[in-house]
Design an enzyme around this catalytic site. Structure first.
Site, PDB file in Angstrom:
ATOM      1  N   ASN B 381      82.590  95.891  60.420  1.00 51.65           N
ATOM      2  CA  ASN B 381      82.958  96.760  59.323  1.00 51.65           C
ATOM      3  C   ASN B 381      82.832  96.025  57.990  1.00 51.65           C
ATOM      4  O   ASN B 381      81.901  96.262  57.232  1.00 51.65           O
ATOM      5  CB  ASN B 381      84.380  97.289  59.533  1.00 51.65           C
ATOM      6  CG  ASN B 381      84.713  98.403  58.568  1.00 51.65           C
ATOM      7  OD1 ASN B 381      84.091  98.528  57.524  1.00 51.65           O
ATOM      8  ND2 ASN B 381      85.693  99.209  58.901  1.00 51.65           N
ATOM      9  N   ASP B 382      83.721  95.085  57.741  1.00 51.04           N
ATOM     10  CA  ASP B 382      83.747  94.441  56.427  1.00 51.04           C
ATOM     11  C   ASP B 382      82.460  93.662  56.142  1.00 51.04           C
ATOM     12  O   ASP B 382      82.011  93.607  54.996  1.00 51.04           O
ATOM     13  CB  ASP B 382      84.944  93.502  56.331  1.00 51.04           C
ATOM     14  CG  ASP B 382      86.261  94.255  56.475  1.00 51.04           C
ATOM     15  OD1 ASP B 382      87.243  93.665  56.953  1.00 51.04           O
ATOM     16  OD2 ASP B 382      86.280  95.453  56.120  1.00 51.04           O
ATOM     17  N   VAL B 383      81.833  93.104  57.177  1.00 56.24           N
ATOM     18  CA  VAL B 383      80.649  92.270  56.938  1.00 56.24           C
ATOM     19  C   VAL B 383      79.437  93.093  56.529  1.00 56.24           C
ATOM     20  O   VAL B 383      78.403  92.547  56.171  1.00 56.24           O
ATOM     21  CB  VAL B 383      80.286  91.412  58.178  1.00 56.24           C
ATOM     22  CG1 VAL B 383      81.417  90.453  58.498  1.00 56.24           C
ATOM     23  CG2 VAL B 383      79.934  92.282  59.365  1.00 56.24           C
ATOM     24  N   ALA B 422      89.950  93.959  56.791  1.00 57.99           N
ATOM     25  CA  ALA B 422      90.453  93.823  55.428  1.00 57.99           C
ATOM     26  C   ALA B 422      91.227  95.062  54.976  1.00 57.99           C
ATOM     27  O   ALA B 422      91.789  95.069  53.883  1.00 57.99           O
ATOM     28  CB  ALA B 422      89.301  93.557  54.462  1.00 57.99           C
TER      29      ALA B 422
END
Lengths: 106, 455
Positions: B381-383, B422
């Site tokens: 997700n965040d990456v 996050a």
């Protein structure tokens, strides 16, 4: 109203074809992947150019001195041909992306 | 004898039409399907030339030659991006042809037949709507026609007037040559009013609907002549087109009613980029995904912690193997912090026999992504959150990411729409290129393996 019922009764064969064709149309494309939506729309658009048959028949039976009829009929054949030829050609171009890939190395 | 031969030709043509459409709904056979449908069309045209007592043959051939030249020219010269416009244009031509046939026939038909009259009026009205509507749709896609709001009630009244006039013409028992043209004009204007207020982004759905209408006019023309190839072919297009309209609307996450009856601007909102409450992610199913994957040249898998949690590393390796058998290049894009520790992903994937040279580091991968057909984000997700690049207010702003939105298609496999580690929302999920495939990563991947196998 009577006349409409009469018409349906006389042409019931056509109405049977009509109803069955509705189901065939739905059945035949019921499992189409999203990537094929646009080509399929284009392909069925080309098929709706089958009115070209009607255009040919109408121009073919218009009297040679009926100039309005002749020009309208001429236009009908011209436009229907555009629909058919252009439709199939553009569909084929879209579908070129599904050409078989060259066999992999190794 | 000749009449029977014509009938048999028409029958064969109908079978070819059905087969053609059937084959066109699968990628492997789609081109063949198109060719088969074309051969059916040629057969039907040849058969109609055999009709006894056909006059003006030179005129017919001349019109066909012009139409063929024009059609081929447009079809070959159009840019790939402008194809929907062209389809719309061709569709309008078909509708116009049906309306013209109706106009010519009106003069010739004995008007004491109410049934035939009704069929003829239907050809006229629907053909005209399809013609003018298609041209407007084309103009909107081209960007030369802007959205104009037109009062829905006014538009509906126009249609009502056209229908009422048509009914009067049929039942009056006398020829009404002037009124017939009035009906055509009102129908043409209704076609404009019908398509004008619909947003440009929804045009594909509208074109599909208009295509279905043209099919109906082909069918009503067929009823007029008791000609089964037109009747069957037209209805086939009419019903397939209608279903296709529904499917397209669904794929765009819109309902047809929403497309047709919501003026552009009132529902489309969403200009403020930060408000994710308004945004809707688009879903995709396993079947559609498998087709995208199997016909891609390069697929990149971006694994994240979710993949590890679901113990899906073996399943992803299976999918890789079966795609490679189909000639698809499969690579893995490994973000330095994918998983919960650096190198986490490499270990997990190596464990399930993914070869090392397929694991590409972030910087090298970012160079490859613009030439990638499909990216599968699995449990990451965040990456892959573009906010890291373009939203200074985001907590992860400045973190290097895998720029997956540079690829042609992005498939995100996730259990739900929840945010990542996050705790922030990801604009990637609402990107136009992105499709969400919800479910447990292992189950989804196993499902994809069997879908690809079955192709």
């Amino acid at each position: 109203m009577e006349q409409v019922i009469q018409y349906i009764s006389v042409n019931q064969e056509e109405f049977y074809v009509f109803i069955l064709a509705v189901f065939v149309g739905i059945e035949v494309i019921s499992k189409v992947p999203t990537v094929l939506h646009t080509p399929l729309m284009s392909g069925s658009n080309a098929l709706s150019g089958v009115v070209i048959v009607g255009s040919i028949l109408v121009l073919g039976k218009t009297a040679p001195d009926n100039y309005v009829g002749l020009s309208l009929g001429f236009l009908a054949v011209l436009l229907a041909t555009l629909n058919v030829v252009g439709g199939f050609a553009v569909t084929n171009r879209m579908l070129e992306m599904f050409k078989k890939k060259p066999a992999k190395k190794q | 004898m000749i009449v029977q031969i014509i009938d048999i030709c028409y029958l064969v043509a109908v079978v070819l039409f059905i087969l053609g459409i059937k084959l066109m709904s699968h990628p492997d056979s789609a081109r063949r399907g198109n060719a088969i449908a074309l051969s059916g069309m040629i057969l039907a045209i040849v058969a109609s030339f055999l009709t006894p007592g056909l006059n003006n043959i030179l005129l017919i051939l001349g019109a066909m030659a012009l139409g063929t030249g024009g059609g081929l020219y447009f079809a070959k010269s159009v840019k790939m991006t402008a194809m929907p416009q062209l389809v719309s244009f061709f569709n309008g031509m078909g509708g116009a042809a049906a309306a013209l046939i109706g106009l010519v026939e009106y003069g010739d038909l004995p008007m004491d037949e109410v049934g035939k009259g009704a069929v003829l009026m239907a050809s006229l009205v629907i053909g005209s709507i399809s013609f003018s509507g298609s041209l407007i749709a084309m103009g909107k896609l081209e960007g030369v026609i802007k959205d104009i709001r037109i009062n829905k009630i006014l538009a509906f009244l126009m249609l009502a007037v056209a229908v009422a006039l048509a009914v009067y013409i049929i039942t009056s028992g006398e020829p009404q040559p002037v009124l017939v043209y009035v009906v055509v004009v009102i129908s043409l204007i209704y076609g404009l009013a019908f398509v004008y207020p619909i947003g440009g982004a929804d045009m594909p759905v509208v074109i599909s609907l208009l295509n279905s209408l043209t099919g109906v006019t082909a069918a009503t023309t067929g009823l007029l002549y008791n000609n089964k190839v037109m009747l069957m072919g037209g209805i086939l297009v009419g019903s397939a087109g209608l279903l296709l309209t529904l499917l397209m609307a669904k794929a765009m996450n819109r309902s047809v009613a929403n497309v047709l009856f919501t003026s552009f601007g009132s529902a489309a909102g969403g200009a403020g980029s930060g408000e994710d409450g308004e945004q809707v992610a688009k879903e995709i199913n396993a079947y559609d995904t498998s087709i995208l994957l199997a016909y891609a040249k390069r697929v990149v898998v971006v694994p994240g912690y979710g993949l590890a949690v679901a113990q899906a590393q073996h399943a992803v390796h299976d999918l890789e193997k079966i795609l490679e058998e189909k000639g698809v290049e499969v690579l893995y894009g490994i973000h330095p912090v994918a998983g919960r520790m650096p190198g986490h992903m490499n270990v997990l994937l190596a464990e399930s026999d993914v070869s090392y040279d397929k694991l590409i580091e972030m910087d090298d991968m970012n160079e490859k992504l613009p030439n990638t057909d499909v990216v599968m984000v699995i449990g990451a997700n965040d990456v892959v959150n573009p906010a890291a690049n373009d939203d200074p207010s985001s907590p992860i702003y400045g973190m290097p990411i895998l720029e997956v939105n540079k690829a042609t298609n992005v498939i995100v496999i996730k259990r739900s729409m929840s945010s990542g580690y996050a705790g922030i929302q990801n604009a990637l999920f609402f990107d136009a290129k992105t499709r969400m495939l919800f479910g447990d990563a292992k189950k989804v991947l196993t499902g994809l393996v069997s879908e690809v196998k079955n192709m």
